[in-house]
Design an enzyme around this catalytic site. Sequence first.
Site, PDB file in Angstrom:
ATOM      1  N   LEU A  63     -16.802 -12.448 -35.513  1.00  0.00           N
ATOM      2  CA  LEU A  63     -17.254 -13.729 -34.953  1.00  0.00           C
ATOM      3  C   LEU A  63     -18.771 -13.678 -34.757  1.00  0.00           C
ATOM      4  O   LEU A  63     -19.253 -13.257 -33.711  1.00  0.00           O
ATOM      5  CB  LEU A  63     -16.544 -13.944 -33.605  1.00  0.00           C
ATOM      6  CG  LEU A  63     -16.410 -15.372 -33.095  1.00  0.00           C
ATOM      7  CD1 LEU A  63     -15.506 -15.390 -31.875  1.00  0.00           C
ATOM      8  CD2 LEU A  63     -17.747 -15.983 -32.757  1.00  0.00           C
ATOM      9  N   GLU A  65     -22.100 -15.969 -36.454  1.00  0.00           N
ATOM     10  CA  GLU A  65     -22.518 -16.910 -37.491  1.00  0.00           C
ATOM     11  C   GLU A  65     -23.741 -16.429 -38.269  1.00  0.00           C
ATOM     12  O   GLU A  65     -23.825 -16.632 -39.480  1.00  0.00           O
ATOM     13  CB  GLU A  65     -22.776 -18.293 -36.881  1.00  0.00           C
ATOM     14  CG  GLU A  65     -21.512 -19.024 -36.456  1.00  0.00           C
ATOM     15  CD  GLU A  65     -20.902 -18.483 -35.173  1.00  0.00           C
ATOM     16  OE1 GLU A  65     -21.581 -17.703 -34.464  1.00  0.00           O
ATOM     17  OE2 GLU A  65     -19.745 -18.829 -34.860  1.00  0.00           O
ATOM     18  N   GLN A  87     -17.043 -23.442 -38.666  1.00  0.00           N
ATOM     19  CA  GLN A  87     -15.984 -23.824 -37.723  1.00  0.00           C
ATOM     20  C   GLN A  87     -16.277 -25.084 -36.901  1.00  0.00           C
ATOM     21  O   GLN A  87     -15.486 -25.992 -36.893  1.00  0.00           O
ATOM     22  CB  GLN A  87     -15.608 -22.667 -36.796  1.00  0.00           C
ATOM     23  CG  GLN A  87     -14.291 -22.907 -36.114  1.00  0.00           C
ATOM     24  CD  GLN A  87     -13.629 -21.662 -35.605  1.00  0.00           C
ATOM     25  OE1 GLN A  87     -13.771 -21.346 -34.434  1.00  0.00           O
ATOM     26  NE2 GLN A  87     -12.924 -20.946 -36.446  1.00  0.00           N
ATOM     27  N   HIS A 134     -18.635 -29.037 -29.539  1.00  0.00           N
ATOM     28  CA  HIS A 134     -17.688 -29.250 -30.637  1.00  0.00           C
ATOM     29  C   HIS A 134     -17.884 -30.601 -31.317  1.00  0.00           C
ATOM     30  O   HIS A 134     -17.023 -31.047 -32.065  1.00  0.00           O
ATOM     31  CB  HIS A 134     -16.246 -29.164 -30.124  1.00  0.00           C
ATOM     32  CG  HIS A 134     -15.820 -27.786 -29.739  1.00  0.00           C
ATOM     33  ND1 HIS A 134     -16.276 -27.161 -28.610  1.00  0.00           N
ATOM     34  CD2 HIS A 134     -14.998 -26.899 -30.349  1.00  0.00           C
ATOM     35  CE1 HIS A 134     -15.728 -25.964 -28.514  1.00  0.00           C
ATOM     36  NE2 HIS A 134     -14.955 -25.768 -29.567  1.00  0.00           N
TER      37      HIS A 134
END
Lengths: 334, 389
Positions: A63, A65, A87, A134
Amino acid sequence: MTTVALKPATMAQALGRALRDAMAADPAVHVLGEDVGTLGGVFRVTDGLAKEFGDDRCTDTPLAEAGILGAAVGMAMYGLRPVVEMQFDAFAYPAFEQLISHVAKMRNRTRGAMPLPITIRVPYGGGIGGVEHHSDSSEAYYMATPGLHVVMPATVSDAYGLLREAIASDDPVVFLEPKRLYWSKDSWNPDEPPAVEPIGRAVVRRSGRSATLITYGPSVPVCLEAAEAARAEGWDLEVVDLRSLVPFDDETVAASVRRTGRAVVVHESGGFGGPGGEIAARVTERCFHHLEAPVLRVAGFDIPYPPPMLERHHLPGVDRILDAVGRLQWEAQS
Amino acid sequence: MTVMEQRGAYRPTPPPAWQPRTDPAPLLPDALPHRVLGTDAAAKVDPALLRRLHTELVRGRRYNVQATALTKQGRLAVYPSSTGQEACEVAAALVLEERDWLFPSYRDTLAAVARGLDPVQALTLLRGDWHTGYDPHEHRVAPLSTPLATQLPHAVGLAHAARLKGDDVVALALVGDGGTSEGDFHEALNFAAVWQAPVVFLVQNNGFAISVPLAKQTAAPSLAHKAVGYGMPGRLVDGNDAVAVHQVLSEAIAHARAGGGPTLVEAVTYRIDAHTNADDATRYRGDSEVETWRGHDPIVLLERELTERGLLDEAALQEVRDGAEAMAADLRERMNQDPVLDPMDLFAHVYAQPTPQLLEQESQLRAELDAEADGTLGAGPHGPEGAGR
């Protein structure tokens, strides 16, 4: 001529199909990211790829980026065509240095000797009730960085066609997937996907003669809905779907505005420093003598993305677009 | 009565028995840096290797001196000297096979030159004549990376890709002590270990990140100790002992090539010059410290060994020095020629296919250049300002 049975497919399925077909067509294509393997991606876009092509072709990474994109740079240096998944939009920010300092510049700094054919898939934008980090609209950051292509599909066919083209491109492409359109459907034959216009070409989604709505990605269906609603007010709106911000299709946009004489740019990212300002300036430079009114912008507010219970007030909706269209009656106002 | 006893009936489920996954002991570096020169082990070193390292070290030092001089003459915009660190630079280049890849940072021009790059091409970044003056594929040297540690994940990705393709290729990535504090250092090492990528990381710990000393950079016992947390071996080596660096790197590369995964090597060395020619090192360190390290000079250490073993006489030494001088003279002469740049190259390598917007800007520059050549620049209908209308 045989008739092919069309089946409804979602945008997420079309994207997955594009990845699958690209991997089948070219062994250099590798998919990597967090959760893309066994889980098939949190939006299931990469579903089945690890099973079909193995962990080496569709890889669950640690995990991280910057590590994902940085490793993709090295893989591309060695002749692979990595497709990375970020994601969620705001999860891409740790990778910005890799993106801006290396991915966007490697071709340029090596004078063409080291192009980087990397596709960076970013599920982006709001409207799905996601909590903070998000739902960001990050396209302005990307379009301000020379060396990157910035592409955003709004239809199921475009999702397939543009992603195939992005993966085949010898340049890095930031591929922004509107999350709230993942479940939008279209009748579509996955074995014979329709050909679409290439990256860099805008498409007139609806013809009209009173004004042009210039938009892209998640705002395209909203503009089409607004155009339908505007008929009751006597407005015949044209809707131009940009499909990519870089390259930008000045020609199609200017041709439309010259026909209609009025334009509104619609996007859900913030207006200040956002793509709309650039687009309005470009339209004004090219169409000044054809314009009956200033180019208006309908954008998200200049605020950090709001909590989900308030996002409907932030996202440009039909009413806000119609309000702007009303303001295009400039002569009456001034 | 303890809190747990007071709770009486509460009995937590015991956790599953936890077994250590890896014994960290074999991964830990030795307490002291590995050394060869000045020890009994030096007698066993191949004379050819000693001579090769010596020749490259002398050339490397001369290169550093020449490049620094070129900054004073305005021929280089900036030069981060690796004087004092030549053993690391040279060994990094010499341990690699032709098919392997080197990932240098901005201070590692010398490693690129020792690997075979044209010294002028290696300096184009620092001269201001394009960012990378060479085709990275030609000698398998990635572009010199100015952002810190960001080249490390590239090395991991390339090594990983090579292994996926079944190629017997190792990547060696160079980074400084300051770079080990960056997030990309962590992500690269973690990826490398998880993927068991054939990559070797060489940290040149030269004591300072511009002005910040190692003690303010990290609280780790050594930078090599960081390896154990990632599950890879850490090695500590005397970075001024060219033979020791060559040995440790060779072993790490053989380990990677054999499928053993990555290694983190920390070479303890010292930056004799300032960070770059633009830096004033007297503000953050004393002369005595620098002098101590001058006494541990990589060239002196190697020449002592060569002389003691009767492998270097005055004539041989002169030959090496003459070779280095010839390289410097050639570099000086070629760097003193003004580079000819084509402004239209500004647009040549942004995209494979230029965007319509870039084509427009290309035409604008073309017109400006034509007007400049005709002497008509600024003579438009609105005077000089008219050009930008």
